[in-house]
Motif scaffolding. Structure first.
Motif, mmCIF file in Angstrom:
data_model
loop_
_atom_site.group_PDB
_atom_site.id
_atom_site.type_symbol
_atom_site.label_atom_id
_atom_site.label_comp_id
_atom_site.label_asym_id
_atom_site.label_seq_id
_atom_site.Cartn_x
_atom_site.Cartn_y
_atom_site.Cartn_z
ATOM 1 N N ASP A 1 0.941 -1.107 0.335
ATOM 2 C CA ASP A 1 -0.090 0.208 0.556
ATOM 3 C C ASP A 1 0.834 1.249 0.056
ATOM 4 O OD1 ASP A 1 -1.646 2.260 1.262
ATOM 5 O OD2 ASP A 1 -3.227 0.949 1.164
ATOM 6 N N MET A 2 1.246 2.132 -1.285
ATOM 7 C CA MET A 2 1.088 3.137 -1.328
ATOM 8 C C MET A 2 1.318 4.619 -0.177
ATOM 9 S SD MET A 2 4.129 4.702 -2.620
ATOM 10 C CE MET A 2 3.822 3.514 -4.299
ATOM 11 N N SER A 3 0.414 4.523 0.168
ATOM 12 C CA SER A 3 -0.450 5.634 1.076
ATOM 13 C C SER A 3 0.049 4.778 2.421
ATOM 14 C CB SER A 3 -1.894 5.623 0.811
ATOM 15 O OG SER A 3 -2.443 6.523 -0.315
ATOM 16 N N ALA A 4 0.404 3.570 2.862
ATOM 17 C CA ALA A 4 0.641 3.508 4.115
ATOM 18 C C ALA A 4 2.429 3.404 4.719
ATOM 19 C CB ALA A 4 0.365 2.343 4.356
ATOM 20 N N THR A 5 2.933 4.114 3.207
ATOM 21 C CA THR A 5 4.329 3.157 2.922
ATOM 22 C C THR A 5 5.290 4.382 3.117
ATOM 23 O OG1 THR A 5 4.459 1.219 1.838
ATOM 24 C CG2 THR A 5 6.096 2.357 2.121
ATOM 25 N N LEU A 6 4.441 5.760 2.251
ATOM 26 C CA LEU A 6 4.806 6.910 2.156
ATOM 27 C C LEU A 6 5.337 8.092 3.444
ATOM 28 C CD1 LEU A 6 4.438 8.110 -1.467
ATOM 29 C CD2 LEU A 6 6.201 8.008 -0.650
ATOM 30 N N PRO A 7 4.156 8.069 4.330
ATOM 31 C CA PRO A 7 4.418 8.889 5.606
ATOM 32 C C PRO A 7 6.202 9.035 6.699
ATOM 33 C CG PRO A 7 2.417 7.896 5.094
ATOM 34 C CD PRO A 7 3.087 7.570 4.499
ATOM 35 N N ALA B 1 4.862 -0.171 -5.548
ATOM 36 C CA ALA B 1 3.346 -0.795 -4.109
ATOM 37 C C ALA B 1 2.274 -1.170 -5.197
ATOM 38 C CB ALA B 1 2.959 0.498 -3.820
ATOM 39 N N GLY B 2 0.766 -2.411 -4.790
ATOM 40 C CA GLY B 2 -0.117 -2.877 -5.267
ATOM 41 C C GLY B 2 0.318 -3.985 -4.628
ATOM 42 N N PRO B 3 -0.252 -4.908 -5.751
ATOM 43 C CA PRO B 3 -0.720 -5.985 -5.117
ATOM 44 C C PRO B 3 0.626 -7.399 -5.272
ATOM 45 C CG PRO B 3 -2.388 -5.999 -6.546
ATOM 46 C CD PRO B 3 -1.896 -4.733 -6.676
ATOM 47 N N ALA B 4 0.242 -8.279 -4.583
ATOM 48 C CA ALA B 4 1.969 -9.325 -4.524
ATOM 49 C C ALA B 4 2.028 -9.693 -6.213
ATOM 50 C CB ALA B 4 2.106 -9.917 -3.175
ATOM 51 N N GLU B 5 1.280 -10.211 -6.550
ATOM 52 C CA GLU B 5 1.311 -11.249 -7.963
ATOM 53 C C GLU B 5 1.661 -9.916 -9.141
ATOM 54 O OE1 GLU B 5 -2.985 -10.106 -7.532
ATOM 55 O OE2 GLU B 5 -1.457 -11.173 -6.392
ATOM 56 N N GLU B 6 1.320 -8.977 -8.990
ATOM 57 C CA GLU B 6 1.596 -7.440 -9.653
ATOM 58 C C GLU B 6 2.705 -7.323 -9.621
ATOM 59 O OE1 GLU B 6 0.166 -6.752 -12.737
ATOM 60 O OE2 GLU B 6 -1.048 -8.067 -12.010
ATOM 61 N N ARG B 7 3.460 -6.764 -8.424
ATOM 62 C CA ARG B 7 5.011 -6.355 -7.904
ATOM 63 C C ARG B 7 6.324 -7.744 -8.262
ATOM 64 N NH1 ARG B 7 2.537 -5.825 -2.740
ATOM 65 N NH2 ARG B 7 4.589 -7.339 -1.660
#
Length: 124
Positions: A13-19, A50-56
């Motif tokens: 989750d990008m929003s949870a990671t960036l702060p 960031a994103g779903p594990a299968e996409e990353r």
């Protein structure tokens, strides 16, 4: 030949990671954009994917993103040194890129930014 190198950070989750990264780097992301089903943000010397594990997982073979001034010259140098192009040149919101596996097994993404992105991030 290398303008900037980003270590990749993988996140759900990008929003949870960036702060936290904003606090640690003292800055906001220089770039933030979607690429298919994933989201990317460049902050400090990190590229957050960031994103779903299968996409990353589709991009996990590269451990860094390397910004270069001329992708064609970089490709020639890589091939001359025995690197294998693992993902042919493509484009994204920031410019042109390819993936290469060096002799010995290290793999990186090489990116030539569009002039406006180069000015925005590096002031060049």
């Amino acid at each position: 030949m290398i303008l900037k190198t980003y270590a990749r950070l993988w996140a759900d989750d990008m929003s949870a990671t960036l702060p936290l990264l904003e606090r640690l780097t003292g800055s906001r992301p220089d770039l933030r954009f979607a690429f298919g089903a994933i989201e990317l943000a460049a902050i400090g010397d990190f590229l957050v994917v960031a994103g779903p594990a299968e996409e990353r997982a589709r991009y996990a073979h590269a451990t860094a993103t390397v910004v270069v001034p001329d992708l064609d010259q970089t490709r020639a140098a890589l091939e001359e040194a025995g690197a294998q192009i693992t993902t042919e040149e493509a484009t994204s919101a920031t410019g042109r890129f390819l993936y290469a596996r060096h002799r010995g097994g290290a793999e990186a993404e090489y990116v030539e930014w569009k002039p406006e992105v180069l000015r925005q991030v590096l002031g060049a």
